[in-house]
Design an enzyme around this catalytic site. Sequence first.
Site, PDB file in Angstrom:
ATOM      1  CB  THR A  63      -0.943   0.005   1.216  1.00  0.00           C
ATOM      2  OG1 THR A  63      -1.701  -1.210   1.222  1.00  0.00           O
ATOM      3  CG2 THR A  63      -1.886   1.187   1.195  1.00  0.00           C
TER       4      THR A  63
ATOM      5  CE  LYS B 171      -0.965  -7.617   4.752  1.00  0.00           C
ATOM      6  NZ  LYS B 171      -0.480  -6.422   4.008  1.00  0.00           N
TER       7      LYS B 171
ATOM      8  CE1 TYR C 235       0.726  -9.935   2.477  1.00  0.00           C
ATOM      9  CE2 TYR C 235       2.254  -8.182   1.869  1.00  0.00           C
ATOM     10  CZ  TYR C 235       0.993  -8.733   1.821  1.00  0.00           C
ATOM     11  OH  TYR C 235       0.000  -8.098   1.121  1.00  0.00           O
TER      12      TYR C 235
ATOM     13  CB  ILE D 154      -1.610  -5.766   8.108  1.00  0.00           C
ATOM     14  CG1 ILE D 154      -0.804  -6.235   9.322  1.00  0.00           C
ATOM     15  CG2 ILE D 154      -0.843  -4.677   7.359  1.00  0.00           C
ATOM     16  CD1 ILE D 154       0.518  -6.893   8.975  1.00  0.00           C
TER      17      ILE D 154
END
Length: 298
Positions: A50, A169, A141, A211
């Site tokens: 992001t 994540k 992640y 998240i």
Amino acid sequence: MTRIEHRFGGVWLPIITPFLDGELDKGSFVSLLQHYRDQAIDGYILGATTGEGMTLNKSELNQLIYLANEVLGEKKTRPPLFLGLSSSHTQSLVKDIQEWNKSPIDGYLVTCPYYVRPSQDGIFEHFEAAASATDRPIMIYNIPYRTGINMTNDCLLRLSEIENIVGLKDCCADASQSAEFNNQRPENFSVLTGEDKQFLDVLSAGADGGITMSAHLQTAQFAEVLRQIKLGNPSNAASRWKALRFLPDLLFAEPSPAPVKYWLWRKELVTSPEVRLPMTPVSATLAQKIDQTIAMGY
């Protein structure tokens, strides 16, 4: 190395990186941090997807880290700041982590190696090498629809035994895999969802938080959904979620983070909705939908 016993949870913000005329918009970044500092944010990720981290050079990332520390305060009083890292070259990742260890960052969110599609043993050794390069916490992640490879639960469980690999994540896009890992994980190993649309469902299944890019908007309401789950009030959480569940569909209708940047710009929280190529601005159609939604009070 001593086992890191702290369990991370809550609403984490993978904060956007504002740009203006091709450069970092440091003024807007500071304003954003000041805005979220007063809200229920439990942790920040800098330079992640992001945050358009793949388009940022090290000097820019360093500026973001130091600005965040200036605005949010000392480690003892502020939420944790993690740096998003992505690399398919293990030696380069190790070198980068060793360099970032000199900065006031609290930990790292490290993506599985992308494009090269290594074996599970290769993924394990990649993260093992990353963990050996720092005494700071590392969060894995797992997002196979971006990287091209899914980390299995067996590999995750092996990695969870490493002292400073502290959480996941989870964007594996397989509900059964997520549920199985949630039941098998060690007590102090955190699970944070990265799937905004599944925020309520994953929390209800026992995850520690998320998240969540969508939490740039209606931040307090995302935090309240989590609070109601923790209080054992699933019906209250579901009621809160009804007013939020449209947001991920709108914010991911076109490649992120262009939609959320446009929204924040329209809310006058940043100076420009600018993104860096290969990202492009939102279409006129989506811009109109966002404008209509803002006019309704969002």
